[in-house]
Enzyme design. Structure first.
Site, PDB file in Angstrom:
ATOM      1  N   ASP A  82      -2.693  -7.076   2.702  1.00  0.00           N
ATOM      2  CA  ASP A  82      -1.919  -7.421   1.515  1.00  0.00           C
ATOM      3  C   ASP A  82      -2.700  -8.342   0.576  1.00  0.00           C
ATOM      4  O   ASP A  82      -3.482  -9.181   1.018  1.00  0.00           O
ATOM      5  CB  ASP A  82      -0.619  -8.132   1.922  1.00  0.00           C
ATOM      6  CG  ASP A  82       0.295  -7.222   2.738  1.00  0.00           C
ATOM      7  OD1 ASP A  82       0.105  -6.005   2.680  1.00  0.00           O
ATOM      8  OD2 ASP A  82       1.192  -7.748   3.419  1.00  0.00           O
ATOM      9  N   TYR A 308       5.019  -2.912  -3.630  1.00  0.00           N
ATOM     10  CA  TYR A 308       4.917  -4.035  -2.687  1.00  0.00           C
ATOM     11  C   TYR A 308       6.069  -5.011  -2.891  1.00  0.00           C
ATOM     12  O   TYR A 308       6.387  -5.395  -4.015  1.00  0.00           O
ATOM     13  CB  TYR A 308       3.582  -4.736  -2.878  1.00  0.00           C
ATOM     14  CG  TYR A 308       3.274  -5.756  -1.826  1.00  0.00           C
ATOM     15  CD1 TYR A 308       3.347  -5.431  -0.480  1.00  0.00           C
ATOM     16  CD2 TYR A 308       2.912  -7.053  -2.169  1.00  0.00           C
ATOM     17  CE1 TYR A 308       3.063  -6.368   0.499  1.00  0.00           C
ATOM     18  CE2 TYR A 308       2.616  -7.993  -1.212  1.00  0.00           C
ATOM     19  CZ  TYR A 308       2.702  -7.642   0.128  1.00  0.00           C
ATOM     20  OH  TYR A 308       2.421  -8.579   1.092  1.00  0.00           O
TER      21      TYR A 308
END
Length: 888
Positions: A82, A308
């Site tokens: 991430d 996301y």
């Protein structure tokens, strides 16, 4: 992971790192040679640049071995974790463990779609070491704070308690709100409501409320402060005055329209979802906890349906704006969108805008109907919420017109009233253009003063001078209310507004304070425990700076500065730990704590009536007696702190004690049997007589050698106890019933096939039969004494669990697939939906009241589609993006 593999093609091998592979060592993992060094206390070398001691977890070792195997045949390593501090740190730890000899690139993407993955491969970057420093600083900071301060809370409050940099501030917020509720003084006020209608048009009647008397405003809830005192000059009606006024108005029978005022207005849509706002709305509209909402969002992201889900940004890409506008026009017409696209600015403190807002993935958005077959129930509900919010964010303003009508009634003919004119008002809102409201309207949290707001209604066409008939005139009493307790949604909002923590951590923060039993949920409200009061009191008195809201938020600012490369990790940690001119420093606080009176920390005065303290089984009232002694009074477990007023405490103290009532003697032992009132309810106890004092040992003969006599530790015999059935009353239970309870378990008879005894008894999950290791539930406690051997054998002849006495909470018509009735039952592990064949547990954050027939049918269909649950393995579910290894 399979999706990413498919998008990259055969030239790549995609493997999961499954979160962090290393972390700071626990105390048991610190090597013996380091235990006496500065590393030994925290797994951090305080004296040498706060260097952390990392160790690989067992799972991490397996992951590293698997990745090293793949690297042997690779010509390039792509790290695709991430794009935030945590993800950057995971990538860095992978590099430290793998030590790759091939080129390494950092790959980032915000949605798992083919275009996004392929674009990310062509646009890689270097590892951002400033982000790694910020994450490492946060981890070290939390270890220093958590281990040292938690050690104090465990010693002074109790085992199992802890303190944390953010959890402590969150707990304090909930406790502070309860303190406000405890200190709140309610004020009473009255008004008059009536229905007004044009003559001969009763169907056009509308609700009105008394607003002024002889021009002076009438009191509303917002006119009182938290001490119950008026903040400004208003008329406060008593019950008798309001009743007399209502009678006079009913007798008068009419009122005149003195003003009609219409004002246009507009409402704008809210921005697309951020991590914080999606948690809030999922709580308000879907009754999901913050943790559950984030888990569902994680699945939607990994499946490629949303972007996301950890982001502070309210911005949308140009492609996403075009997709939202196009879909809005297609669904609601050309007027649905404004001429120019909307852009939003994030006003939250400490916002990090590295990503887009949360939205449906792709260049064109799939509608909920198009994805329904691929998602489970909660995934579809959350996707629908995200889709609607995204579309609405680009739609036109809603336009409305609010009309306010003022009526006057003459009360001069009434006797005994000091007011001659009563003014009523009514408002009605009509939307002339719904705009974004066609797609979505944001939920709202409960606020004080909501009871003073009139419901939306439609008003008939009226003109000044119209005479209206008044009927159904009623006096209405009101009482001011304290601030509502936090819900998960409003606590998330408060944390964000104060800059405490990060939106990506809010769910875990709330989860921690609930698991620590600092907070319990009453419906949606978060109620602090008395344990939380003690922990917060300790921190406020002895760690004042560490639980200060501004100081906690400033720490987040500093971590951001480290992430931007504007501050240095080591220098900042030195200041936090050792102190500076601006800050005392954690070490100095710990070294100068002085004496902490644990008894005082764990004491809360309930007026001058009693003191609340903690015992082995939780909080209790310590009530002083006239002779200088004190007695203990138990507190009901479901009593919230703000409900334990001095008056309530006095009620508990003065209540007749159900316990210690002597029922008689057990004829077998000659011992008294008494009813006692315990922490978990009334029970029976057979009293063991006090042992006589042992005779003193003879004096030793002078000059004789002393003999060493080993002292045997004699444990006091424990009294026999028995639980009282729920159907029994401690006030009326008699000796015969008590003896029957002491006789349990009851032998029903012998199994004719195996000669094994069958017994009936009570357990923590209710009454049951037992034959060897085979247990079967009974439907009621009374069956324990009444069931015969024949009836017991019939139960054992049925398939196991066929007779489980799960209570039906709701019943629906037959399921269209199984053609069996659908029921919601309260089972051993919580409420669940069943058609007798398929069972589906109701997710946390939802209640049986939320389940409709349609939802129940869908839940059962989803469960059938998934098939039987796979066998559990030790491998954890993927929680991060994956490193991609390019094959040679």
């Amino acid at each position: 992971m399979r999706s990413i593999q498919g998008y990259l093609g055969d030239g790549y091998e995609v493997l999961s790192s499954v979160g962090h592979i290393r972390d700071l060592a626990d105390k048991k993992d610190i090597p013996a040679e380091l235990k006496k060094t500065s590393v030994g206390k925290y797994s951090i070398d305080i004296e040498n640049g706060f260097t952390p001691l990392y160790v690989e977890s067992d799972r991490g070792k397996k992951t590293v071995a698997e990745l090293k195997r793949a690297l042997k045949d690779a010509d390039e390593l792509l790290l695709a974790t991430d794009e935030d501090r945590e993800g950057e740190a995971i990538a860095w730890h992978l590099l430290q463990a793998l030590k790759p000899k091939v080129p390494v690139k950092r790959m980032v993407f915000h949605e798992i779609t083919k275009d996004a993955i392929q674009a990310a491969v062509g646009k890689t970057r270097e590892l951002d070491l400033a982000l790694v420093d910020a994450q490492e600083t946060r981890r070290i900071l939390d270890r220093l704070y958590g281990w040292d301060v938690s050690d104090v809370t465990r010693r002074k409050v109790g085992q199992g308690t802890s303190a944390g940099r953010v959890q402590s501030a969150a707990t304090r917020l909930v406790v502070d709100r309860e303190r406000e509720r405890i200190a709140f003084v309610s004020a009473d006020y009255w008004d008059v409501e009536a229905v007004a209608a044009p003559a001969g048009r009763a169907a056009d009647g509308f609700a009105t409320r008394l607003a002024r008397l002889d021009g002076a405003p009438l009191a509303r809830g917002t006119d009182f402060d938290d001490a119950g005192q008026l903040k400004k000059a208003v008329v406060v009606l008593t019950e008798s005055q309001a009743t007399a006024l209502a009678a006079a108005l009913e007798a008068s029978g009419d009122a005149v329209v003195v003003s009609v005022e219409a004002k246009p207005g507009t409402r704008s849509p809210k921005p697309p979802f951020t991590t914080s706002t999606v948690q809030q709305e999922a709580g308000r509209k879907l009754s999901m906890s913050a943790k559950h909402a984030m888990g569902v969002a994680q699945r939607l992201y990994e499946k490629g349906y949303i972007t996301y889900m950890r982001t502070d940004s309210t911005a949308l890409s140009t492609q996403a704006i075009a997709a939202a506008r196009t879909q809005a026009v297609a669904l609601y017409g050309d007027r649905a969108v404004p001429p120019n696209p909307r852009s939003y600015r994030n006003n939250s403190k400490n916002a990090q805008e590295a990503h887009e807002a949360i939205r449906p993935s792709g260049e064109t958005f799939r509608t909920p109907a198009e994805v329904a077959s691929a998602l489970d129930r909660d995934e579809l509900r959350l996707y629908d919420l995200i889709w609607k919010r995204t579309i609405a964010s680009q739609m036109s303003d809603a336009k409305y017109e609010t009309t306010t009508v003022t009526l006057e009634a003459d009360t001069s003919a009434a006797t005994g009233l000091e007011w001659k004119t009563a003014s009523f008002t009514a408002s009605g809102t009509v939307y002339t253009f719904k705009g974004f409201l066609e797609a979505y309207e944001e939920g709202r949290d409960e606020k004080r003063g909501d009871t003073d707001k009139a419901d939306e209604q439609s008003l008939p066409q009226l003109a000044v001078g119209d005479v209206l008939a008044l009927h159904d005139v009623e006096p209405k009493g009101h009482a001011t209310s304290p601030k509502p307790r936090y819900t998960e949604a409003s606590l998330v909002k408060a944390l964000e507004e104060k800059g405490i923590g990060r939106p990506s951590t809010f769910a875990s923060i709330i989860d921690v304070i609930i698991n620590r039993e600092y907070v319990t949920k009453r419906g949606q409200a978060l109620v602090p425990s008395w344990l939380a009061f003690s922990v917060v009191r300790l921190l406020e008195q002895h760690f004042t700076e560490l639980v200060d809201y501004d100081f906690t938020a400033a720490l987040e600012d500093d971590l951001d500065a480290i992430a931007r490369g504007e501050q240095q990790r080591v220098e900042w940690l030195k200041e936090f730990y050792f102190g500076s001119e601006q800050h005392v420093g954690l070490r100095n606080i710990l070294d100068n704590l002085g004496e902490i009176d644990a008894r005082e920390i764990n004491a809360t005065r309930i007026g001058d009536v009693a003191t609340l303290r903690f015992g082995r089984y939780g909080p209790y009232l310590d009530v002083p007696n006239d002779d200088g002694t004190s007695r203990i009074v138990n507190i009901p477990g479901d009593l919230a702190p703000d409900e334990l007023t001095p008056a309530k405490a006095r009620e508990l103290i003065d209540a007749p004690v159900a316990g210690d009532r002597v029922l008689g003697q057990n004829p077998e032992t000659g011992r008294d049997i008494i009813v006692k009132d315990g922490r978990f309810g009334p029970y029976l106890e057979e009293v063991i007589p006090a042992e006589p004092e042992p005779e003193p040992a003879p004096e030793p003969v002078e000059g004789a050698p002393k003999k060493r006599v080993a002292k045997k530790k004699v444990e006091a015999p424990k009294p026999r106890r028995a639980s009282i059935f729920k159907s029994m009353s401690p006030e009326t239970i008699d000796l015969d019933t008590a003896l029957k309870l002491f006789s349990l378990p009851r032998t029903v008879g012998l199994d004719p096939e195996t000669q094994a005894p069958i017994t009936a008894q009570n357990g923590p999950y209710g009454p049951y039969l037992k034959k060897g290791t085979d247990s079967r539930s009974l439907q009621s406690e009374d069956q324990i004494f009444d069931i015969t051997l024949e009836q017991a054998l019939e139960i054992y002849a049925q398939p196991k669990y066929a007779n489980r006495a799960a209570t039906s909470i709701k019943e629906f018509e037959a399921d269209p697939v199984s053609e069996k009735p659908i029921r919601i039952k309260d089972g051993r592990f919580g409420a669940y939906v069943t058609d007798g064949t398929t069972n589906v547990t109701i997710p946390k954050g939802q209640t049986p009241d939320d389940i409709t027939f349609e939802i129940a049918v869908q839940m059962l269909a989803d469960k059938r589609a998934k098939g039987p649950a796979p066998k559990r393995t030790t491998r954890r579910a993927t929680t991060t993006r994956k490193p991609a290894v390019k094959k040679k």
